[in-house]
Scaffold this motif. Structure first.
Motif, short mmCIF file in Angstrom:
data_model
loop_
_atom_site.label_atom_id
_atom_site.label_comp_id
_atom_site.label_asym_id
_atom_site.label_seq_id
_atom_site.Cartn_x
_atom_site.Cartn_y
_atom_site.Cartn_z
N ALA A 10 -10.61 -4.20 5.52
CA ALA A 10 -9.91 -2.57 4.90
C ALA A 10 -10.13 -1.50 4.75
O ALA A 10 -10.98 -1.48 6.10
CB ALA A 10 -10.09 -3.48 3.05
N PRO A 11 -9.69 -0.56 4.02
CA PRO A 11 -8.79 -0.61 3.03
C PRO A 11 -7.36 -0.51 4.14
O PRO A 11 -7.33 0.11 5.58
CB PRO A 11 -8.70 0.49 2.99
N HIS A 12 -5.78 -1.08 3.38
CA HIS A 12 -4.85 -0.79 3.76
C HIS A 12 -3.75 0.31 3.43
O HIS A 12 -4.14 0.92 2.27
CB HIS A 12 -4.47 -2.28 4.17
N MET A 13 -3.32 1.04 4.12
CA MET A 13 -2.25 2.16 3.62
C MET A 13 -1.19 1.06 3.07
O MET A 13 -0.56 0.08 3.60
CB MET A 13 -2.52 3.48 4.51
N LYS A 17 1.73 5.81 1.39
CA LYS A 17 0.95 6.64 2.29
C LYS A 17 -1.02 6.78 1.04
O LYS A 17 -2.03 8.00 1.77
CB LYS A 17 0.87 8.04 2.81
N LYS A 18 -0.60 5.92 0.06
CA LYS A 18 -2.08 6.18 -0.63
C LYS A 18 -2.50 5.17 -0.31
O LYS A 18 -2.19 3.91 0.12
CB LYS A 18 -0.99 6.03 -2.30
N PHE A 19 -4.64 4.73 -0.52
CA PHE A 19 -4.82 3.14 -0.78
C PHE A 19 -5.03 2.89 -1.53
O PHE A 19 -5.27 3.62 -2.77
CB PHE A 19 -5.86 3.97 -0.03
N TYR A 20 -4.80 1.12 -2.38
CA TYR A 20 -5.09 1.32 -3.67
C TYR A 20 -5.86 -0.37 -3.75
O TYR A 20 -6.56 -0.50 -3.06
CB TYR A 20 -3.07 0.43 -3.65
N LYS A 21 -6.49 -0.68 -5.01
CA LYS A 21 -7.64 -1.52 -4.97
C LYS A 21 -6.66 -2.20 -6.50
O LYS A 21 -6.05 -1.94 -6.89
CB LYS A 21 -8.16 -0.64 -5.58
N SER A 27 -2.59 -2.85 -9.61
CA SER A 27 -3.15 -2.10 -7.97
C SER A 27 -3.15 -0.61 -8.08
O SER A 27 -2.28 -0.39 -9.24
CB SER A 27 -1.99 -2.26 -6.79
N ILE A 35 -12.09 4.52 -0.53
CA ILE A 35 -11.54 4.46 0.19
C ILE A 35 -12.79 4.85 1.52
O ILE A 35 -12.75 4.10 2.47
CB ILE A 35 -10.74 5.71 1.06
N SER A 39 -14.27 2.26 4.20
CA SER A 39 -13.64 2.09 5.73
C SER A 39 -15.49 1.14 6.28
O SER A 39 -15.07 0.99 6.68
CB SER A 39 -13.32 3.47 5.78
#
Length: 193
Positions: A10-13, A17-21, A27, A35, A39
């Motif tokens: 992680a993180p996965h885009m 083009k946003k990163f979610y949790k 989500s 982020i 990372s």
């Protein structure tokens, strides 16, 4: 119920083009500091230790354990020390490349103090290759052999794995002997050695 484990990569885009949790069954977009934190999660090795019980049917008086170290991180483990605290009631017939420590050692399991023998092995560059992501590494280049115990019961092996940049991790292995067969399973991470 579906269990999705935490990703080591992680993180996965996402496509937008946003990163979610994951949060409260949803989500949601991550903040910048989150982020960065995710990372940095993969900046050190993540070593795991497992054991295989081998040739238990080939010799009626002995069994062998092969200890397998793996790295779940993309970061190689370059300097690793492995210590084993093996129940003193288990008689080793071959320890291979491990070195044995002199003296008396004890572990505390479920409120009981158990005498153990301490063995260790150091995996350093240039003598040993780094432990890379996705590669299973036999610590001893083969199994550690034991004779079957005289008494039925539960026996213990605790392993402490130390590598650069990571807090040492301790693993427990529980061996159960019923008089005919030896079974082994991995216990919870051990907290005290």
């Amino acid at each position: 119920m579906v269990d999705v484990p935490q990703s080591d990569l992680a993180p996965h885009m996402a496509f937008d083009k946003k990163f979610y949790k994951r949060f409260n069954f949803e989500s949601i977009a991550m903040e910048e500091y989150e982020i960065r934190d995710v990372s940095n999660r993969n900046k050190a090795p993540n070593l795991d230790l497992n054991v295989l019980l081998t040739n238990k049917a080939l010799q009626p008086t002995a069994f062998s354990c092969d200890f397998i170290l793996s790295n779940k991180s993309m970061v190689p483990a370059e300097y690793t020390n492995i210590e084993f605290y093996m129940d003193a009631r288990l008689q080793q017939t071959a320890i291979g490349a491990f070195r044995e420590s002199e003296g008396d050692f004890y572990i505390n399991i479920e409120g009981r103090e158990i005498k153990v023998k301490r063995s260790y092995k150091q995996l350093f560059i240039p003598d040993a290759m780094p432990i890379l992501y996705g590669i299973n590494f036999s610590i001893n280049n083969g199994p550690v052999s034991f004779t079957y115990p005289k008494d039925k019961g539960t026996y213990y092996i605790i392993a402490r794995v130390t590598t650069a940049g990571v807090v040492p991790r301790q693993f427990s292995f529980i061996l159960t002997y019923n008089g005919d067969n030896m079974d082994i399973h991995k216990g919870e991470d051990y907290k005290e050695v």
